[in-house]
Scaffold this motif. Sequence first.
Motif, PDB file in Angstrom:
ATOM      1  N   GLU A 187       0.830  -1.209   0.000  1.00  0.00           N
ATOM      2  CA  GLU A 187       0.000   0.000   0.000  1.00  0.00           C
ATOM      3  C   GLU A 187       0.864   1.260   0.000  1.00  0.00           C
ATOM      4  O   GLU A 187       0.575   2.230  -0.712  1.00  0.00           O
ATOM      5  N   ILE A 188       1.943   1.249   0.791  1.00  0.00           N
ATOM      6  CA  ILE A 188       2.835   2.413   0.828  1.00  0.00           C
ATOM      7  C   ILE A 188       3.496   2.622  -0.534  1.00  0.00           C
ATOM      8  O   ILE A 188       3.593   3.748  -1.020  1.00  0.00           O
ATOM      9  N   VAL A 189       3.926   1.551  -1.169  1.00  0.00           N
ATOM     10  CA  VAL A 189       4.521   1.671  -2.498  1.00  0.00           C
ATOM     11  C   VAL A 189       3.481   2.230  -3.477  1.00  0.00           C
ATOM     12  O   VAL A 189       3.769   3.126  -4.267  1.00  0.00           O
ATOM     13  N   ARG A 190       2.251   1.723  -3.376  1.00  0.00           N
ATOM     14  CA  ARG A 190       1.195   2.163  -4.301  1.00  0.00           C
ATOM     15  C   ARG A 190       0.826   3.620  -4.090  1.00  0.00           C
ATOM     16  O   ARG A 190       0.707   4.393  -5.035  1.00  0.00           O
ATOM     17  N   THR A 191       0.670   4.036  -2.825  1.00  0.00           N
ATOM     18  CA  THR A 191       0.196   5.397  -2.532  1.00  0.00           C
ATOM     19  C   THR A 191       1.328   6.386  -2.294  1.00  0.00           C
ATOM     20  O   THR A 191       1.100   7.598  -2.303  1.00  0.00           O
ATOM     21  N   ARG A 192       2.543   5.855  -2.011  1.00  0.00           N
ATOM     22  CA  ARG A 192       3.698   6.681  -1.677  1.00  0.00           C
ATOM     23  C   ARG A 192       3.392   7.589  -0.487  1.00  0.00           C
ATOM     24  O   ARG A 192       3.857   8.729  -0.407  1.00  0.00           O
ATOM     25  N   THR A 193       2.603   7.073   0.457  1.00  0.00           N
ATOM     26  CA  THR A 193       2.174   7.863   1.613  1.00  0.00           C
ATOM     27  C   THR A 193       2.298   7.043   2.888  1.00  0.00           C
ATOM     28  O   THR A 193       1.924   5.877   2.920  1.00  0.00           O
ATOM     29  N   VAL A 194       2.824   7.673   3.942  1.00  0.00           N
ATOM     30  CA  VAL A 194       2.879   7.103   5.278  1.00  0.00           C
ATOM     31  C   VAL A 194       2.172   8.072   6.210  1.00  0.00           C
ATOM     32  O   VAL A 194       2.370   9.292   6.114  1.00  0.00           O
TER      33      VAL A 194
END
Length: 92
Positions: A49-56
């Motif tokens: 999910e982080i790779v997909r959204t580039r968001t933490v």
Amino acid sequence: MGWAKKISGANLIMRAPKGEEDRVGDLHVFRNRGGLISAWALSDEEVAEIVRTRTVYLNIMGGGMPPVFVAAESEMRAFSLDYGGILPPQEV
């Protein structure tokens, strides 16, 4: 949800508040003049999910927002060097 990892060089263990031991685990941290460094592990699904959204996202519990710094190990190690005491290399 990510979970706290024990880190090499930890020099402080933050314990759960009284009465919250069943919900909050120990947090092993490396402490120097720059603050407290902890490490967090993520599931494969969370990483995807982080790779997909580039968001933490970051949630600081309580009523204030202290300065925070989120980084990969290499950048965190370089940052810690500037504040006395370098975070040792971590095992994968």
